[in-house]
Design a protein around this motif. Sequence first.
Motif, mmCIF file in Angstrom:
data_model
loop_
_atom_site.group_PDB
_atom_site.id
_atom_site.type_symbol
_atom_site.label_atom_id
_atom_site.label_comp_id
_atom_site.label_asym_id
_atom_site.label_seq_id
_atom_site.Cartn_x
_atom_site.Cartn_y
_atom_site.Cartn_z
ATOM 1 N N SER A 1 0.653 -1.613 0.138
ATOM 2 C CA SER A 1 0.140 0.294 0.541
ATOM 3 C C SER A 1 0.441 1.241 0.482
ATOM 4 C CB SER A 1 -0.732 0.052 1.269
ATOM 5 O OG SER A 1 -0.140 -0.457 2.478
ATOM 6 N N LEU A 2 2.286 1.453 0.100
ATOM 7 C CA LEU A 2 2.943 2.163 0.020
ATOM 8 C C LEU A 2 4.212 2.220 -1.607
ATOM 9 C CD1 LEU A 2 4.121 2.379 3.879
ATOM 10 C CD2 LEU A 2 2.342 2.839 2.820
ATOM 11 N N ASN A 3 3.806 3.682 -2.008
ATOM 12 C CA ASN A 3 5.367 3.728 -2.510
ATOM 13 C C ASN A 3 6.370 3.586 -3.521
ATOM 14 O OD1 ASN A 3 6.236 4.678 -5.263
ATOM 15 N ND2 ASN A 3 4.164 6.062 -5.817
ATOM 16 N N PRO A 4 7.009 2.439 -2.873
ATOM 17 C CA PRO A 4 7.987 2.448 -3.014
ATOM 18 C C PRO A 4 9.360 3.689 -3.457
ATOM 19 C CG PRO A 4 7.589 0.545 -4.830
ATOM 20 C CD PRO A 4 6.318 1.712 -4.041
ATOM 21 N N ARG A 5 9.124 4.580 -4.230
ATOM 22 C CA ARG A 5 9.725 5.366 -4.932
ATOM 23 C C ARG A 5 9.825 6.628 -4.146
ATOM 24 N NH1 ARG A 5 8.873 4.536 -11.734
ATOM 25 N NH2 ARG A 5 9.665 2.673 -11.764
ATOM 26 N N MET A 6 8.587 6.601 -3.356
ATOM 27 C CA MET A 6 8.413 8.079 -2.095
ATOM 28 C C MET A 6 8.848 7.617 -1.503
ATOM 29 S SD MET A 6 4.151 8.612 -4.007
ATOM 30 C CE MET A 6 3.799 10.050 -2.661
ATOM 31 N N THR A 7 8.986 9.067 -0.849
ATOM 32 C CA THR A 7 10.150 8.663 0.359
ATOM 33 C C THR A 7 9.117 8.821 2.028
ATOM 34 O OG1 THR A 7 9.710 11.051 1.118
ATOM 35 C CG2 THR A 7 11.392 10.342 -0.169
ATOM 36 N N ALA A 8 8.474 8.647 3.347
ATOM 37 C CA ALA A 8 7.658 8.411 4.047
ATOM 38 C C ALA A 8 7.070 9.751 4.091
ATOM 39 C CB ALA A 8 8.619 8.250 5.672
ATOM 40 N N ALA A 9 7.931 11.109 4.348
ATOM 41 C CA ALA A 9 7.180 12.475 4.083
ATOM 42 C C ALA A 9 6.237 12.670 3.007
ATOM 43 C CB ALA A 9 8.427 13.571 4.555
ATOM 44 N N GLU A 10 7.017 12.286 1.883
ATOM 45 C CA GLU A 10 5.657 12.413 0.691
ATOM 46 C C GLU A 10 4.481 11.438 0.662
ATOM 47 O OE1 GLU A 10 9.458 13.482 -2.797
ATOM 48 O OE2 GLU A 10 9.185 10.766 -1.623
ATOM 49 N N ILE A 11 4.751 10.250 1.635
ATOM 50 C CA ILE A 11 3.276 9.106 1.122
ATOM 51 C C ILE A 11 2.255 9.715 2.445
ATOM 52 C CG2 ILE A 11 3.343 7.562 2.570
ATOM 53 C CD1 ILE A 11 5.342 6.163 1.342
ATOM 54 N N ILE A 12 2.756 10.497 3.619
ATOM 55 C CA ILE A 12 1.985 11.048 4.348
ATOM 56 C C ILE A 12 1.477 12.519 3.610
ATOM 57 C CG2 ILE A 12 2.241 12.512 6.569
ATOM 58 C CD1 ILE A 12 3.957 10.058 7.328
ATOM 59 N N ALA A 13 2.128 13.199 2.633
ATOM 60 C CA ALA A 13 1.914 14.715 2.220
ATOM 61 C C ALA A 13 0.442 14.028 1.674
ATOM 62 C CB ALA A 13 2.986 15.640 2.276
ATOM 63 N N GLU A 14 1.327 13.124 0.416
ATOM 64 C CA GLU A 14 0.578 12.811 -0.750
ATOM 65 C C GLU A 14 -1.082 13.175 -0.533
ATOM 66 O OE1 GLU A 14 0.260 9.431 -4.349
ATOM 67 O OE2 GLU A 14 0.377 8.623 -1.858
ATOM 68 N N PRO A 15 -2.286 13.004 0.038
ATOM 69 C CA PRO A 15 -3.357 13.242 0.593
ATOM 70 C C PRO A 15 -3.468 14.597 0.409
ATOM 71 C CG PRO A 15 -2.796 11.488 2.396
ATOM 72 C CD PRO A 15 -1.785 12.270 1.711
#
Length: 334
Positions: free
Chosen positions: A112-126
């Motif tokens: 469920s997490l994009n491996p090309r994105m950092t944790a910060a980018e994943i959290i900020a995606e919404p």
Amino acid sequence: MSSNTAPENENVPVIEARGVSRTFHVPRNKAGRNRLRALDGIDLTLGRGETLGLVGESGCGKSTLARVLLMLERPDAGTLRFDGRDPFTLKGKELLAWRRRVQMVFQDPFASLNPRMTAAEIIAEPWRTHRDVQPTKKDRRARVRELLDLVGLREGDAGRYPQEFSGGQRQRIGIARALALEPEVIVCDEPVSALDLSVQAQVLNLLDELQRDLGVSYVFISHDLSVVRHVADRVAVMYLGRIVESGTAEEVFEHPRHPYTAALLSAAPELDPSGERERGERILLKGEVPSPLDPPSGCRFRTRCWKARDICAEEAPRTEHGAACHFPLETAVA
């Protein structure tokens, strides 16, 4: 992070479903049937700050119900209310605003997490989708740090990628992403089933802490009865697209009324170091789960139930005292 603001009428359930049904068209089986009724007349409510546990065997309709609650599937019949409003009537900005209020935590914390994105980018995606609540560029980093801290991760984890985290840490990132829009409801679809037991306890404790601090409501889907017993305030037991029993966690686990619930509980492993608790005899169900393409008439559980009588084939039982059964159990079997 701010807590959720409840509407003026706190007596209105945050989610209320009445008679919800969902049918899918699939390739015809040998009998020529191609209509699979995944949900058949579902009734449930979710209160504010409450955890509703959904349990049942694989294929009973738990995940389909979750998709309806998230408006990813439109029901064929019945009504769904969120704060008293039908979300399927919303459009445009109203619909987008509603979607912020219901978020999801997925089963697999890696897929469920994009491996090309950092944790910060994943959290900020919404925030990229919901721009009207997007923090300024200056505040974004601080909000990400706040969310990382909220789920028990460090500020230095913001620049790391999913493959650099353990399974439990990845699920914490998924929870932080779900919290980014400050939802009122989070649907948790088997959120700890892919984790080790020790990590499961950590994630469950985290969800409990977040609920106390933020007032968020959970729909917690699981096949693990011990997990549901630990986290749920109320429990709904599903079988072949129907809810066969519902009630408080104590009522359902200590005094099951439906034979299917009793059978599930009798099969669940139980840790009792003292050896003081008496355990009932294991209930072994006969036969296989019927095909949802061709469910039994009347009570859908009757083909495996030791209490079945003629009326069970003729009439679908009404739900009385929390159980949809013509011959409910009087005392706990498990």
